[in-house]
Scaffold this active site. Structure first.
Site, mmCIF file in Angstrom:
data_model
loop_
_atom_site.group_PDB
_atom_site.id
_atom_site.type_symbol
_atom_site.label_atom_id
_atom_site.label_comp_id
_atom_site.label_asym_id
_atom_site.label_seq_id
_atom_site.Cartn_x
_atom_site.Cartn_y
_atom_site.Cartn_z
ATOM 1 N N HIS A 47 14.082 -26.658 18.166
ATOM 2 C CA HIS A 47 13.844 -26.919 19.584
ATOM 3 C C HIS A 47 14.081 -25.693 20.458
ATOM 4 C CE1 HIS A 47 18.288 -27.827 19.716
ATOM 5 N NE2 HIS A 47 18.161 -27.211 20.872
ATOM 6 N N ASP A 63 14.944 -29.966 12.733
ATOM 7 C CA ASP A 63 15.372 -29.162 13.882
ATOM 8 C C ASP A 63 15.877 -27.791 13.448
ATOM 9 O OD1 ASP A 63 15.669 -28.593 16.564
ATOM 10 O OD2 ASP A 63 17.714 -29.371 16.685
ATOM 11 N N ASN A 76 24.199 -22.574 23.288
ATOM 12 C CA ASN A 76 24.795 -22.367 21.964
ATOM 13 C C ASN A 76 24.012 -23.046 20.850
ATOM 14 O OD1 ASN A 76 26.832 -20.824 22.992
ATOM 15 N ND2 ASN A 76 28.495 -22.062 22.180
ATOM 16 N N SER A 77 22.945 -23.775 21.170
ATOM 17 C CA SER A 77 22.133 -24.408 20.139
ATOM 18 C C SER A 77 21.584 -23.347 19.192
ATOM 19 C CB SER A 77 20.964 -25.174 20.768
ATOM 20 O OG SER A 77 21.414 -26.324 21.418
ATOM 21 N N GLY A 133 0.946 -42.946 4.582
ATOM 22 C CA GLY A 133 -0.084 -43.302 5.558
ATOM 23 C C GLY A 133 -0.001 -44.706 6.100
#
Length: 346
Positions: A88, A118, A193-194, A247
């Site tokens: 992100h 992430d 700080n991410s 699917g």
């Protein structure tokens, strides 16, 4: 910390007031010094590997394309310039710049981006780079020291310390998929700080700082370093993480108790198939809308997240058994999961 605990216990249970000047002892000071030294040593060991990341993104609005800026942290994990950070932080970025702790600033090249975990990898080209030492999240224990380090503004780094509060948590990524084996800590994450490292007292990375829940008084989460190792390896080798898919669109539903008992099912819930993509593995296997998936490749499927976990990279192209309930009948179908379409921001 020990001094505070001693002050509370002595005054509360002995009924005596203890002057603050007498609350501590030489042993308390030694313990606090040892704690401070552990945090200081770990921070000094890792800080030169922590980088500030600036991103420039182009977004389309009512007034046309607009440029937005973002900021985050990351850390070098190889001597040849590979940097691990959060998806992100860099997802969809047009330009990525990195500032090292010694003040050097350089452009970074995106290597791979995995929104499902992430995590992302970028790379810089420079000399005198100092990678961190990656630890083993299997050896992490609840209660051990955890130190979160970031570089939100460049030319400096921030440090917060706490303990590992819990292990094995799950956190939903921006793509909607669950990230497993999350490390929960009370080491506060500062803005920006991410993507920075969560380290132990030896300066070994045990997680990648990812999220904070502010209403929950600063509970913070980090992606376990073993997960980061796996994802980073796949991103470096192929630019993406391989996962399988069948699917279907589905939702978690409860199972009638008599159906559970009759078919000897382990879980009380399953995944109701609400849609089947054309020409998908599910369509080719004969799956229908209204079927309830209860097992895949020998693993119980109690909900959507369990189905996601079962659809790992190891299932790509592998013929597997799919157990479903069709009305009150239990059927066993054969299915060959395909590779999930790439959803990265590259």
């Amino acid at each position: 910390m020990a001094g505070i605990l001693r002050l509370v216990s002595d005054s509360a249970f002995a009924g005596e007031s203890v002057p603050l000047s007498q609350a501590g002892s030489p042993e308390d000071g030694e313990l606090l010094d040892a704690y401070s030294n552990a945090v200081t040593r770990a921070a000094e060991t890792v800080s030169r590997s922590v980088v500030n990341i600036d991103v420039h993104k182009s977004t389309r609005g009512r007034r046309g394309n607009q440029q937005t800026q973002g900021n985050g942290s990351g850390f070098l994990f190889t001597p040849d310039g590979y940097i691990l950070t959060n998806s992100h932080v860099v997802h969809g970025a047009g330009e990525v710049g990195v500032t090292l702790q010694d003040g050097r600033r350089m452009a970074a090249t995106p290597v791979g981006d995995d929104p499902d975990s992430d995590l992302a990898v970028i790379r810089i080209d420079g000399a005198n780079l100092y990678p961190v030492k990656l630890g083993d999240s299997q050896k992490v224990r609840v209660g051990q020291l955890a130190i979160a380090i970031g570089s939100p503004y460049g030319f400096q780094y921030t440090v917060t310390a706490g303990v590992v509060s819990a292990l094995g948590r799950s956190l939903r990524s921006g793509s909607g998929r669950l990230i497993d084996n999350i490390v929960q800590t009370d080491a506060a994450l500062n803005p920006g700080n991410s993507g920075g490292p969560l380290v132990n007292s030896r300066g070994e990375v045990i997680g990648v700082n990812s999220a904070v829940i502010l209403p929950a008084q600063g509970i913070c989460f980090a992606i376990a370093v073993n997960t980061a190792k796996f994802v980073a390896g796949q991103l470096i080798n192929g630019g993406r993480v391989r996962r399988s898919f069948i699917g279907v669109g589905g939702q978690t539903v409860p199972l009638p108790r008599f159906v559970m008992r009759f078919h000897n099912l382990a879980a009380e819930t399953g995944v109701l198939v609400v849609s089947v993509e054309a020409d998908s593995p599910a369509s080719q296997a004969g799956l229908r809308e209204g079927d309830v998936i209860v097992e895949l490749a020998g693993q119980a499927v109690s909900d959507i997240d369990a189905l996601h976990r079962a659809l790992s990279d190891k299932q790509v192209g592998v013929r597997s058994s799919l157990t479903v309930l069709r009305r009150n009948d239990k059927l066993s179908l054969e299915i060959v999961p395909a590779e999930s379409p790439q959803r990265s921001g590259r």
